[in-house]
Design an enzyme around this catalytic site. Sequence first.
Site, PDB file in Angstrom:
ATOM      1  N   TRP A 165      -0.290   2.096   6.233  1.00 29.32           N
ATOM      2  CA  TRP A 165       0.332   2.723   7.382  1.00 29.32           C
ATOM      3  C   TRP A 165       0.871   1.655   8.320  1.00 29.32           C
ATOM      4  CZ3 TRP A 165      -4.988   5.024   7.070  1.00 29.32           C
ATOM      5  CH2 TRP A 165      -4.995   6.177   6.273  1.00 29.32           C
TER       6      TRP A 165
ATOM      7  N   ASP B 151       0.797  -1.232   0.000  1.00 30.36           N
ATOM      8  CA  ASP B 151       0.000   0.000   0.000  1.00 30.36           C
ATOM      9  C   ASP B 151       0.830   1.282   0.000  1.00 30.36           C
ATOM     10  OD1 ASP B 151      -1.940  -1.919   0.176  1.00 30.36           O
ATOM     11  OD2 ASP B 151      -2.569  -1.419   2.213  1.00 30.36           O
TER      12      ASP B 151
ATOM     13  N   VAL C  14      -1.625  -0.119  10.749  1.00 39.86           N
ATOM     14  CA  VAL C  14      -2.752  -0.847  10.173  1.00 39.86           C
ATOM     15  C   VAL C  14      -2.250  -1.910   9.204  1.00 39.86           C
ATOM     16  CG1 VAL C  14      -4.901  -0.636   8.855  1.00 39.86           C
ATOM     17  CG2 VAL C  14      -4.238   1.189  10.441  1.00 39.86           C
ATOM     18  N   CYS C  15      -1.832  -1.463   8.024  1.00 38.07           N
ATOM     19  CA  CYS C  15      -1.538  -2.392   6.930  1.00 38.07           C
ATOM     20  C   CYS C  15      -0.186  -3.082   7.061  1.00 38.07           C
ATOM     21  CB  CYS C  15      -1.625  -1.659   5.594  1.00 38.07           C
ATOM     22  SG  CYS C  15      -3.280  -1.002   5.279  1.00 38.07           S
ATOM     23  N   VAL C  16       0.638  -2.657   8.020  1.00 39.40           N
ATOM     24  CA  VAL C  16       1.895  -3.350   8.309  1.00 39.40           C
ATOM     25  C   VAL C  16       1.732  -4.228   9.543  1.00 39.40           C
ATOM     26  CG1 VAL C  16       4.321  -3.071   8.970  1.00 39.40           C
ATOM     27  CG2 VAL C  16       3.336  -1.613   7.193  1.00 39.40           C
TER      28      VAL C  16
END
Length: 281
Positions: free
Chosen positions: A115, A22, A118-120
């Site tokens: 971010w 992302d 969240v996505c990590v």
Amino acid sequence: MTFRNGLDSLLRPEDSVLVMIDHQPYQLANVNSHDPQAVVNNTTALAKAAKVFDVPTILTSVIAGRGGLLFKHLTDVFPAQEVIDRTFINTWQDPKVVDVVKATGRKQLVIAGLWTEVCVAMPAIQAAGEGWDVTVITDASGGTSVEAHEIAIQRMIGAGVNLMTWLALAAEWQRDWAREETAGALTDVIIDHAGGSGIAYLWEQQLLNTPVPKAADEPAAKKGAKPKAATASGANPANASRNAGRLRRIVTQLSPDWNPSRTSRSYRPASSRTGMPHSVS
């Protein structure tokens, strides 16, 4: 708590797989933990380092139609690479991504993304719980605030995730400057993306390639004599050859047993090599 230590815990390119998550305009617009320009630079550097070491790299976005395409700087490194677009916020719940990672046969999972909180954090924590050796590259990631990024890092450490920066990872993959098949290409990445480290290297090369001034009593050059051709870096070939010899002698003095023709390409101690073939997706 199991501590991560010992030579075998270091990352090796032949065992690593990289997932970049992302790195998109929408996410970058609300990164407040880092300078956005630095995030783009570090993300590009990480991708280039992976390419130098032939580390399989998976690129993935979330709802690209709304969040935007991955950074051009990133996709330019892998122009033929398919970007896996998702609806899952947690990448590790999307079988399209997980199946590609598993197909590489590698267990050292390297993650960077936006971010951090969240996505990590979600895929890193889940994958670590499933037995993967997970490393997150913090400076190629970023959060919506300094607090969000730092709390996510603490949460991942508590889950057993390893944390590194892109340059530390590149150095760990290289491990030995006698590995000439990657040393030159990695140096180019450092010059372009490592700021002061790259400038210092270029300065070092300038000093090494600067001819020593002639003594006052040396005869002047013959009138009308043509100067010798310079190399691309501006150094006389003879000087460059002498410098290379000096550097080789220095390395030999520091490591008497070093021989570039016998340099081991293995990143494991001899007692722990598994003989796993070097596969690239």
